[in-house]
Design a protein around this motif. Sequence first.
Motif, PDB file in Angstrom:
ATOM      1  N   ALA A  33       6.897 -11.095  -4.153  1.00  0.00           N
ATOM      2  CA  ALA A  33       6.586 -12.010  -3.124  1.00  0.00           C
ATOM      3  C   ALA A  33       8.221 -12.219  -2.667  1.00  0.00           C
ATOM      4  N   ALA A  34       8.799 -12.873  -3.761  1.00  0.00           N
ATOM      5  CA  ALA A  34      10.176 -13.254  -3.312  1.00  0.00           C
ATOM      6  C   ALA A  34      10.767 -12.144  -2.613  1.00  0.00           C
ATOM      7  N   VAL A  35      10.786 -10.916  -3.208  1.00  0.00           N
ATOM      8  CA  VAL A  35      11.709  -9.832  -2.863  1.00  0.00           C
ATOM      9  C   VAL A  35      11.021  -9.490  -1.314  1.00  0.00           C
ATOM     10  N   LEU A  36       9.738  -9.623  -1.108  1.00  0.00           N
ATOM     11  CA  LEU A  36       9.350  -9.194   0.280  1.00  0.00           C
ATOM     12  C   LEU A  36       9.920 -10.078   1.293  1.00  0.00           C
ATOM     13  N   LEU A  37       9.873 -11.393   0.860  1.00  0.00           N
ATOM     14  CA  LEU A  37      10.400 -12.603   1.708  1.00  0.00           C
ATOM     15  C   LEU A  37      11.559 -12.437   2.157  1.00  0.00           C
ATOM     16  N   VAL A  38      12.416 -11.878   1.219  1.00  0.00           N
ATOM     17  CA  VAL A  38      13.780 -11.938   1.606  1.00  0.00           C
ATOM     18  C   VAL A  38      13.885 -10.788   2.425  1.00  0.00           C
ATOM     19  N   ALA A  39      13.151  -9.548   2.127  1.00  0.00           N
ATOM     20  CA  ALA A  39      13.488  -8.359   2.826  1.00  0.00           C
ATOM     21  C   ALA A  39      13.165  -8.446   4.378  1.00  0.00           C
ATOM     22  N   ALA A  40      11.881  -9.385   4.329  1.00  0.00           N
ATOM     23  CA  ALA A  40      11.099  -9.783   5.839  1.00  0.00           C
ATOM     24  C   ALA A  40      12.335 -10.279   6.677  1.00  0.00           C
ATOM     25  N   THR A  41      12.911 -11.488   5.793  1.00  0.00           N
ATOM     26  CA  THR A  41      13.848 -12.250   6.855  1.00  0.00           C
ATOM     27  C   THR A  41      15.174 -11.905   6.950  1.00  0.00           C
ATOM     28  N   THR A  42      15.755 -11.135   5.805  1.00  0.00           N
ATOM     29  CA  THR A  42      17.096 -10.699   6.062  1.00  0.00           C
ATOM     30  C   THR A  42      17.279  -9.221   6.733  1.00  0.00           C
ATOM     31  N   VAL A  43      16.317  -8.466   6.639  1.00  0.00           N
ATOM     32  CA  VAL A  43      16.408  -7.070   7.238  1.00  0.00           C
ATOM     33  C   VAL A  43      15.461  -6.929   8.495  1.00  0.00           C
ATOM     34  N   HIS A  44      13.957  -7.229   8.234  1.00  0.00           N
ATOM     35  CA  HIS A  44      12.997  -6.659   9.191  1.00  0.00           C
ATOM     36  C   HIS A  44      12.785  -7.810  10.337  1.00  0.00           C
ATOM     37  N   LEU A  45      13.033  -8.933  10.208  1.00  0.00           N
ATOM     38  CA  LEU A  45      12.478 -10.001  11.141  1.00  0.00           C
ATOM     39  C   LEU A  45      13.293  -9.666  12.510  1.00  0.00           C
ATOM     40  N   GLN A  46      14.539  -9.128  12.395  1.00  0.00           N
ATOM     41  CA  GLN A  46      15.123  -9.193  13.749  1.00  0.00           C
ATOM     42  C   GLN A  46      14.610  -7.865  14.524  1.00  0.00           C
ATOM     43  N   TYR A  47      13.691  -6.992  13.951  1.00  0.00           N
ATOM     44  CA  TYR A  47      13.120  -6.010  14.562  1.00  0.00           C
ATOM     45  C   TYR A  47      11.874  -6.203  15.323  1.00  0.00           C
ATOM     46  N   GLY A  48      11.293  -7.448  15.000  1.00  0.00           N
ATOM     47  CA  GLY A  48       9.857  -7.712  15.251  1.00  0.00           C
ATOM     48  C   GLY A  48       8.878  -7.304  14.371  1.00  0.00           C
ATOM     49  N   PHE A  49       7.408  -7.593  14.991  1.00  0.00           N
ATOM     50  CA  PHE A  49       6.337  -7.119  14.121  1.00  0.00           C
ATOM     51  C   PHE A  49       6.271  -5.814  13.631  1.00  0.00           C
ATOM     52  N   SER A  50       5.988  -5.198  14.474  1.00  0.00           N
ATOM     53  CA  SER A  50       5.689  -3.545  14.131  1.00  0.00           C
ATOM     54  C   SER A  50       6.526  -2.943  13.254  1.00  0.00           C
ATOM     55  N   ALA A  51       6.113  -2.159  12.372  1.00  0.00           N
ATOM     56  CA  ALA A  51       6.710  -1.303  11.471  1.00  0.00           C
ATOM     57  C   ALA A  51       6.955   0.115  11.898  1.00  0.00           C
ATOM     58  N   ILE A  52       6.041   0.345  13.023  1.00  0.00           N
ATOM     59  CA  ILE A  52       6.151   1.678  13.472  1.00  0.00           C
ATOM     60  C   ILE A  52       6.780   1.603  14.989  1.00  0.00           C
ATOM     61  N   LYS A  53       7.843   2.063  15.403  1.00  0.00           N
ATOM     62  CA  LYS A  53       8.474   1.841  16.432  1.00  0.00           C
ATOM     63  C   LYS A  53       8.817   3.512  17.150  1.00  0.00           C
ATOM     64  N   LEU A  54       7.850   4.106  17.736  1.00  0.00           N
ATOM     65  CA  LEU A  54       8.503   5.638  18.226  1.00  0.00           C
ATOM     66  C   LEU A  54       9.074   5.527  19.114  1.00  0.00           C
ATOM     67  N   GLN A  55      10.168   6.121  19.121  1.00  0.00           N
ATOM     68  CA  GLN A  55      11.065   6.249  20.202  1.00  0.00           C
ATOM     69  C   GLN A  55      11.312   7.391  20.883  1.00  0.00           C
ATOM     70  N   ALA A  56      11.105   8.716  20.326  1.00  0.00           N
ATOM     71  CA  ALA A  56      11.019   9.660  21.000  1.00  0.00           C
ATOM     72  C   ALA A  56      10.530  10.770  20.091  1.00  0.00           C
ATOM     73  N   VAL A  57      10.064  11.755  20.805  1.00  0.00           N
ATOM     74  CA  VAL A  57       9.462  12.981  20.081  1.00  0.00           C
ATOM     75  C   VAL A  57      10.469  14.270  20.402  1.00  0.00           C
ATOM     76  N   THR A  58      11.219  14.833  19.732  1.00  0.00           N
ATOM     77  CA  THR A  58      11.889  15.869  19.989  1.00  0.00           C
ATOM     78  C   THR A  58      11.426  17.009  19.083  1.00  0.00           C
ATOM     79  N   ALA A  59      12.255  18.347  19.201  1.00  0.00           N
ATOM     80  CA  ALA A  59      11.765  19.528  18.496  1.00  0.00           C
ATOM     81  C   ALA A  59      12.067  19.369  16.978  1.00  0.00           C
ATOM     82  N   ALA A  60      12.997  18.357  16.674  1.00  0.00           N
ATOM     83  CA  ALA A  60      13.007  18.024  15.243  1.00  0.00           C
ATOM     84  C   ALA A  60      11.680  17.220  14.527  1.00  0.00           C
ATOM     85  N   GLY A  61      10.956  16.565  15.523  1.00  0.00           N
ATOM     86  CA  GLY A  61       9.829  15.844  15.275  1.00  0.00           C
ATOM     87  C   GLY A  61      10.008  14.335  15.872  1.00  0.00           C
ATOM     88  N   ALA A  62       9.138  13.379  15.472  1.00  0.00           N
ATOM     89  CA  ALA A  62       9.010  12.181  15.851  1.00  0.00           C
ATOM     90  C   ALA A  62      10.200  11.176  15.412  1.00  0.00           C
TER      91      ALA A  62
END
Length: 171
Positions: free
Chosen positions: A90-119
Amino acid sequence: MQTLSSIGLLGDTPFARWAPFPLRLIVGYGFMEHGFAKLARGVDAFPVILQALGVPAPHLMGWLTILVEIVGGLAILLGALVPLASIPMAAVLLVAATTVHLQYGFSAIKLQAVTAAGAQFGPPGFETDLIYLACLAALVLGGSGPLSVDGLLLRHRRCRPHQPASNTRQT
């Protein structure tokens, strides 16, 4: 009036005791996979990331994180000492959430584009961290379920007759 419980859709079915099993498989394997992925990139790669994030003692914290992910993941997978293993996880998860992921908001999946190479996806938010935390909480509060080391230990303790410690001398 019928409730979900009265018609057998909650907790009172013979299958309800198996609910922790898929949680253990997913959380345990997921943590182990993340730990092994860090090792596969080379022993210095993850500490460099931690140093860039301003984490103190990045080499020590990097190795501790990898150890927690692999050993903790295995413990959860096996259902062994789940409450104890869940604390550093839980400590590892809380550190990861606050130091890395928090700035990107809630959603874990952010589709930006679909190209010939894939999503193409953007950086993940803290949603997955919260899901893992919720799974760990469910395992700690509800137990490890069947086919677990914790279950075997509990059954072993119940089968052994209790023998009180004798600290008094008999005369």
